[in-house]
Design a protein around this motif. Structure first.
Motif, PDB file in Angstrom:
ATOM      1  N   THR A   1       0.839  -1.209   0.000  1.00 19.85           N
ATOM      2  CA  THR A   1       0.000   0.000   0.000  1.00 19.85           C
ATOM      3  C   THR A   1       0.870   1.253   0.000  1.00 19.85           C
ATOM      4  N   LEU A   2       1.908   1.247   0.822  1.00 22.80           N
ATOM      5  CA  LEU A   2       2.778   2.424   0.906  1.00 22.80           C
ATOM      6  C   LEU A   2       3.427   2.727  -0.443  1.00 22.80           C
ATOM      7  N   LYS A   3       3.871   1.640  -1.109  1.00 20.24           N
ATOM      8  CA  LYS A   3       4.476   1.835  -2.429  1.00 20.24           C
ATOM      9  C   LYS A   3       3.451   2.367  -3.428  1.00 20.24           C
ATOM     10  N   GLY A   4       2.256   1.822  -3.348  1.00 21.25           N
ATOM     11  CA  GLY A   4       1.183   2.265  -4.244  1.00 21.25           C
ATOM     12  C   GLY A   4       0.893   3.750  -4.049  1.00 21.25           C
ATOM     13  N   LEU A   5       0.870   4.187  -2.805  1.00 18.99           N
ATOM     14  CA  LEU A   5       0.599   5.601  -2.508  1.00 18.99           C
ATOM     15  C   LEU A   5       1.720   6.486  -3.036  1.00 18.99           C
ATOM     16  N   LYS A   6       2.936   6.019  -2.784  1.00 13.81           N
ATOM     17  CA  LYS A   6       4.094   6.811  -3.192  1.00 13.81           C
ATOM     18  C   LYS A   6       4.161   6.955  -4.713  1.00 13.81           C
ATOM     19  N   GLU A   7       3.897   5.858  -5.397  1.00 14.09           N
ATOM     20  CA  GLU A   7       3.909   5.866  -6.873  1.00 14.09           C
ATOM     21  C   GLU A   7       2.943   6.917  -7.425  1.00 14.09           C
ATOM     22  N   ASN A   8       1.895   7.174  -6.686  1.00 14.97           N
ATOM     23  CA  ASN A   8       0.878   8.130  -7.160  1.00 14.97           C
ATOM     24  C   ASN A   8       0.979   9.505  -6.483  1.00 14.97           C
ATOM     25  N   ASN A   9       2.138   9.718  -5.889  1.00 16.34           N
ATOM     26  CA  ASN A   9       2.431  11.020  -5.236  1.00 16.34           C
ATOM     27  C   ASN A   9       1.524  11.352  -4.065  1.00 16.34           C
ATOM     28  N   TYR A  10       1.090  10.347  -3.395  1.00 21.00           N
ATOM     29  CA  TYR A  10       0.351  10.598  -2.161  1.00 21.00           C
ATOM     30  C   TYR A  10       1.329  10.398  -1.015  1.00 21.00           C
ATOM     31  N   ILE A  11       1.844  11.492  -0.504  1.00 19.59           N
ATOM     32  CA  ILE A  11       2.868  11.398   0.544  1.00 19.59           C
ATOM     33  C   ILE A  11       2.295  11.826   1.899  1.00 19.59           C
ATOM     34  N   VAL A  12       1.681  13.007   1.860  1.00 21.70           N
ATOM     35  CA  VAL A  12       1.136  13.563   3.113  1.00 21.70           C
ATOM     36  C   VAL A  12      -0.372  13.329   3.144  1.00 21.70           C
ATOM     37  N   PRO A  13      -0.862  12.670   4.169  1.00 21.82           N
ATOM     38  CA  PRO A  13      -2.325  12.447   4.205  1.00 21.82           C
ATOM     39  C   PRO A  13      -3.073  13.746   4.493  1.00 21.82           C
ATOM     40  N   THR A  14      -4.265  13.836   3.974  1.00 24.74           N
ATOM     41  CA  THR A  14      -5.114  15.004   4.255  1.00 24.74           C
ATOM     42  C   THR A  14      -5.739  14.818   5.652  1.00 24.74           C
ATOM     43  N   GLU A  15      -6.428  15.836   6.113  1.00 26.40           N
ATOM     44  CA  GLU A  15      -6.986  15.800   7.474  1.00 26.40           C
ATOM     45  C   GLU A  15      -7.925  14.609   7.687  1.00 26.40           C
ATOM     46  N   ILE A  16      -8.818  14.424   6.750  1.00 26.09           N
ATOM     47  CA  ILE A  16      -9.784  13.316   6.906  1.00 26.09           C
ATOM     48  C   ILE A  16      -9.052  11.974   6.866  1.00 26.09           C
ATOM     49  N   GLN A  17      -8.013  11.902   6.054  1.00 26.26           N
ATOM     50  CA  GLN A  17      -7.248  10.641   5.976  1.00 26.26           C
ATOM     51  C   GLN A  17      -6.520  10.376   7.293  1.00 26.26           C
ATOM     52  N   LYS A  18      -5.929  11.433   7.839  1.00 24.62           N
ATOM     53  CA  LYS A  18      -5.216  11.286   9.121  1.00 24.62           C
ATOM     54  C   LYS A  18      -6.141  10.745  10.201  1.00 24.62           C
ATOM     55  N   GLN A  19      -7.338  11.324  10.260  1.00 27.38           N
ATOM     56  CA  GLN A  19      -8.234  10.966  11.369  1.00 27.38           C
ATOM     57  C   GLN A  19      -9.003   9.668  11.142  1.00 27.38           C
ATOM     58  N   ALA A  20      -9.375   9.442   9.895  1.00 25.61           N
ATOM     59  CA  ALA A  20     -10.246   8.274   9.660  1.00 25.61           C
ATOM     60  C   ALA A  20      -9.468   6.970   9.521  1.00 25.61           C
ATOM     61  N   ILE A  21      -8.293   7.013   8.903  1.00 28.80           N
ATOM     62  CA  ILE A  21      -7.576   5.756   8.614  1.00 28.80           C
ATOM     63  C   ILE A  21      -7.253   4.995   9.910  1.00 28.80           C
ATOM     64  N   GLY A  22      -6.814   5.711  10.947  1.00 25.37           N
ATOM     65  CA  GLY A  22      -6.468   5.068  12.226  1.00 25.37           C
ATOM     66  C   GLY A  22      -7.646   4.287  12.800  1.00 25.37           C
ATOM     67  N   TYR A  23      -8.805   4.956  12.902  1.00 23.61           N
ATOM     68  CA  TYR A  23      -9.992   4.294  13.461  1.00 23.61           C
ATOM     69  C   TYR A  23     -10.428   3.117  12.579  1.00 23.61           C
ATOM     70  N   ALA A  24     -10.338   3.345  11.267  1.00 21.63           N
ATOM     71  CA  ALA A  24     -10.777   2.288  10.342  1.00 21.63           C
ATOM     72  C   ALA A  24      -9.886   1.056  10.478  1.00 21.63           C
ATOM     73  N   LEU A  25      -8.576   1.279  10.660  1.00 26.66           N
ATOM     74  CA  LEU A  25      -7.665   0.132  10.832  1.00 26.66           C
ATOM     75  C   LEU A  25      -7.986  -0.612  12.126  1.00 26.66           C
ATOM     76  N   GLN A  26      -8.436   0.127  13.121  1.00 21.71           N
ATOM     77  CA  GLN A  26      -8.807  -0.507  14.397  1.00 21.71           C
ATOM     78  C   GLN A  26     -10.133  -1.263  14.307  1.00 21.71           C
ATOM     79  N   GLY A  27     -10.756  -1.196  13.175  1.00 25.66           N
ATOM     80  CA  GLY A  27     -11.987  -1.970  12.945  1.00 25.66           C
ATOM     81  C   GLY A  27     -13.256  -1.263  13.362  1.00 25.66           C
TER      82      GLY A  27
END
Ligand code: ADP
Ligand code: MG
Length: 799
Positions: free
Chosen positions: A62-88
């Motif tokens: 996933t990290l490589k996929g993001l980097k390949e597409n120039n997604y380096i810094v997550p946006t605000e919603i990504q920062k907040q939502a991804i953590g909770y989503a990973l926790q299920g």
């Protein structure tokens, strides 16, 4: 997404198998360790500490996929939502348009299935539902780009595609991106498709997916999904409705709204303005705007498909000097895809679109969003305007065109933290190609027809809007509007005519009745009434109408409703479904969402109907319990022979009265005669007894010298003779019984008890006298005609 390398499974030799499996085993062990490590990190995620995607415990793929597409810094919603989503956790994500919500749910999907080592054999592990095909396609493309190193199979299931082709592949899909209608179609019709293993459900543009237009479809889909799953909802205008959340079995979702405290709900670098103009000025202003922005990318929203089509066709003929495109729901899917891709690719282009393009679509570098018609509500405004100024530091401008009475929406926009400024149009710079348009329409019949449809459908759209405080079809100068479209004669708008006629009629009638203009008051009342969001369009119409029945209590004829069925609407018109329309729903769903509309009845039609049914006004009609007209209603009816039924009845009744005493006397005389006979018989018997002394049963007197009574009176004569009036009645009842029994006999194929008795020759009290039976049979066999003839002949005999 990368296809699994199937070659390694096909290789035959042991060595090769060994070569293949050995590194795989090793790889598998490494993967297990990596997964365990990642999962252990989930609880430690602190969104504020996340600076780049690397700070999240994400798989290398996933990290490589993001980097390949120039997604380096997550946006605000990504920062907040991804953590909770990973926790299920279940998530309710609300963030501005263009803030990167797509990755906020795609990354957790990839990680979830990766950690569960999902394979093709496991079936659908994640399901993403989008309200439009274009948005589904966009999500699919983003997933393919970001997840290209993963081994999951991704399926895009949207309407307008080859159903058979999709059907065969449904069982191999791991991540499914779909529109509600098509998804349900597969759930209903495809035995290969099952979601029983589903891990994550995502609703993008969740409030739209859960609104009225998709309600039935979504409920059916949710029923087919396992309840123990993770659910993620994302939208810029998120639903917080408890009802919606309950439908998804979400009791305590984590609410993630990074922009809740922001000063504006629209993107930071979106400059928004509005102008007030008259309806007939709109086309000239738009034309002038396009001519002044030839080197820009412009997206123009209109209320209806027909307007989009007409403006596109007209402007193409007028040749503004820039590429023009049109996108609306009734276009063929292939065309839709082509137009979508073309608009994404080009930088100097104008796209005319309906609200189909208002949700979620990430057209790159759009400079201007023009809302040529007032949006249905604030949320629609936010989504339309949000097609520009997207992504990190994205800039753009929005222009809203409003009619004078529609300016009330500005207050609502500002109340919802939307900064919008009023600007004025310099009339000297507006070039309306009026003459050219008229010439074009006279030359092109098809264009004229499109203009007419655009005209009618726009009026309809205004009429059907829920917010009556803002939208008022009565205030539209239809003549001027028609002329601006190049139509010298305004098309007939049946519904509007009826509506206006009704309006004036009701006003007149009420004025006649109580001398006050009650209707004015009622109209005022209905206008000031808060429009009920849940009410149907028909109910809205009724609200708008005064209540004529109340003002004329003695008139029982209902004032007709507006005739929606007479609308000149093509099947393709999404307008009649308004915002709730589900363009992707299968056709069979349509009756679920369409409401039956009662046909209207004009007064003239009502009178015609009454005349046709021969209903006499001011006459009393009595009905039986079975809703049949009672007999006395037939008093004026004549038979086929001209026999006046009612009169005949009267005469027969009089005859009856006269005959009854005669009959009684005759019966009495018969009874007397019978008694007398009995007495004389008894006397004779007594006399005989006296002659022969006591009798024993065994050896009675020798009566052989007497003549055989059967020969003298006939075999059944004694039975018949003994009949009296009462006996007759009993016998008739018995006859009825026999008839019933004989019916039973037909069914059960067994002889009736009575028949058995008769056949054995055992006499029984009240047995059916054949004579009566015959009379009964005769009367029952008489046709109406014969019965009447008898009645006539009887009547003729009477003086
Ligand atoms: P939303 O769904 O919130 O409207 P999208 O997911 O469509 O927004 O993203 C809007 C744009 O922002 C897209 O072009 C996307 O590529 C870009 N984007 C998303 N996340 C990032 C990021 N972390 N860094 C840079 N660009 C991003
Ligand atoms: Mg989005």
């Amino acid at each position: 997404m990368k296809e699994r390398n199937d070659k390694r499974y096909k290789k035959g030799s042991k060595n090769k198998k060994f070569q293949v499996y050995k590194p795989r085993k090793k790889k598998s062990a490494e993967e297990d360790a990596a997964i365990q490590y990642l999962q252990a990190q989930y609880v430690k995620i602190v969104s504020d500490d996340v600076k780049t995607f690397k700070d999240f415990p994400l798989s290398q793929k996933t990290l490589k996929g993001l980097k390949e597409n120039n997604y380096i810094v997550p946006t605000e919603i990504q920062k907040q939502a991804i953590g909770y989503a990973l926790q299920g956790k279940d998530i309710l994500g609300a963030a501005k348009t263009g803030s990167g919500k797509t990755l906020a749910f795609l990354i957790p999907i990839l990680e979830n299935l990766f950690c569960k080592k999902w394979t093709r054999l496991d079936g659908v592990g994640a399901l993403v539902i989008s309200p439009t095909r274009e948005l589904a396609y966009q999500i699919y493309e983003t997933l393919r780009k970001v997840g290209f190193l993963h081994d999951f199979s991704v399926g895009l299931i949207i309407g307008g595609q080859n159903l058979k082709f999709e059907r065969k592949r449904m069982d191999q899909i791991n991540i499914l991106i779909s529109t509600p209608g098509r998804l349900l179609q597969h759930m209903d019709e495809n035995p290969l498709f099952s979601c029983h293993n589903l891990q994550i459900l995502v609703l993008d543009e969740a409030d739209r997916c859960l609104d009225m237009g998709f309600e039935a479809t979504m409920n059916a889909i949710i029923e087919n999904l396992p309840p123990e799953r993770q659910t993620l909802l994302f939208s810029a205008t998120q639903t917080k409705s408890v009802k919606d959340l309950a439908r998804l079995s979400l009791s305590f979702p984590t609410y993630v709204a990074p922009h809740e405290q922001a000063e504006t709900v629209t993107p930071e670098f979106l400059q928004q303005s509005y102008i007030i103009c008259e309806i007939h000025e709109k086309i000239g202003i738009l034309w002038s705007f396009i001519k002044n922005h030839l080197k820009q990318k412009v997206l123009v929203f209109m209320a209806t498909c027909k307007q989009v089509k007409y403006t596109y066709d007209l402007f193409c003929k007028l040749r503004p000097g820039v590429s023009l495109l049109a996108l609306y729901g009734t276009l063929h899917q292939e065309k839709r895809e082509k137009i979508y891709n073309e608009f994404c690719r080009k930088s100097n282009v104008v796209l005319f679109a309906t609200d189909l393009a208002s949700r979620g679509l990430d057209f790159p570098r759009v400079n201007w969003v023009i809302q040529m018609d007032c949006p249905e509500d604030v949320d629609t405004y936010i989504h339309r305007a949000g097609r520009t100024a997207r992504g990190v530091f994205g800039k753009g401008e929005g222009l809203l065109m409003l009619l004078p009475n529609e300016e009330k929406i500005i207050e609502k926009l500002r109340n919802k933290k939307i900064p919008i400024n009023k600007i004025a149009v310099d009339p000297s710079k507006v070039i309306a190609p009026q003459k050219k348009i008229e010439v074009l329409l006279s030359d092109h019949m098809d264009l004229k027809q499109t203009a007419q449809r655009a005209f009618v459908n726009y009026l309809k759209s205004v009429f059907l809007m829920k917010d009556k405080e803002i939208f008022d079809v009565k205030l539209i100068d239809t003549d001027a509007y028609a002329r601006s479209l190049g139509l010298l004669v305004p098309p007939t708008v049946k519904f509007l005519q009826k509506y206006q006629k009704k309006d004036t009629n009701v006003k007149k009638e009420s004025a006649e009745i109580d001398g006050h203009n009650v209707i004015e008051k009622l109209i005022e009342k209905s206008e000031t009434e808060e429009s009920d969001q849940s009410a149907s369009k028909e109910e809205d119409y009724e609200k708008l109408l005064p209540e004529p029945i109340k003002t004329e209590p003695q008139n029982n004829i209902e004032i007709p409703k507006l005739d929606y069925q007479n609308f000149e609407v093509s099947d393709n018109d999404e307008l009649l479904h308004t915002k709730e329309a589900n363009v992707d729903a299968p056709l069979k769903d349509e009756p679920q969402t369409k409401k039956k509309i009662s046909k209207s009845l004009t007064k003239a039609a009502a009178v015609k109907m009454i005349l046709k049914k021969k209903i006499k006004v001011n006459s009393t009609v009595k009905f039986t319990e079975l809703d049949e007209v009672m007999e006395d209603e037939q008093k004026d009816f004549k038979s086929d022979f001209g026999l006046h039924i009612a009169k005949t009845k009267d005469i027969l009744q009089k005859e009856d009265k006269r005959d009854k005493p005669c009959f009684k006397e005759k019966a009495k005389a018969m009874q007397k005669e019978k008694k007398r006979k009995l007495k004389t018989k008894k006397k004779r018997d007594v006399g005989d007894k006296d002659d022969f002394g006591s009798l024993s049963e065994s050896d009675g007197p020798d009566l052989s010298w007497l003549p055989d009574p059967d020969k003298v009176y006939g075999s059944k004569g004694s039975d018949n003779e003994s009949l009296s009036g009462d006996n007759n009645r009993d016998s008739m009842q018995s006859d009825d019984q026999q008839c019933e029994e004989s019916e039973d006999e037909q069914v059960y194929h067994r002889p009736s008890k009575r028949k058995l008795i008769e056949s054995r020759g055992i006499p029984q009290e009240g047995l059916v006298p054949c004579k009566v039976k015959k009379i009964e049979d005769l009367s029952s066999k008489l046709s109406v005609h014969e019965a009447e003839m008898i009645a006539i002949s009887l009547l003729k005999k009477k003086p």
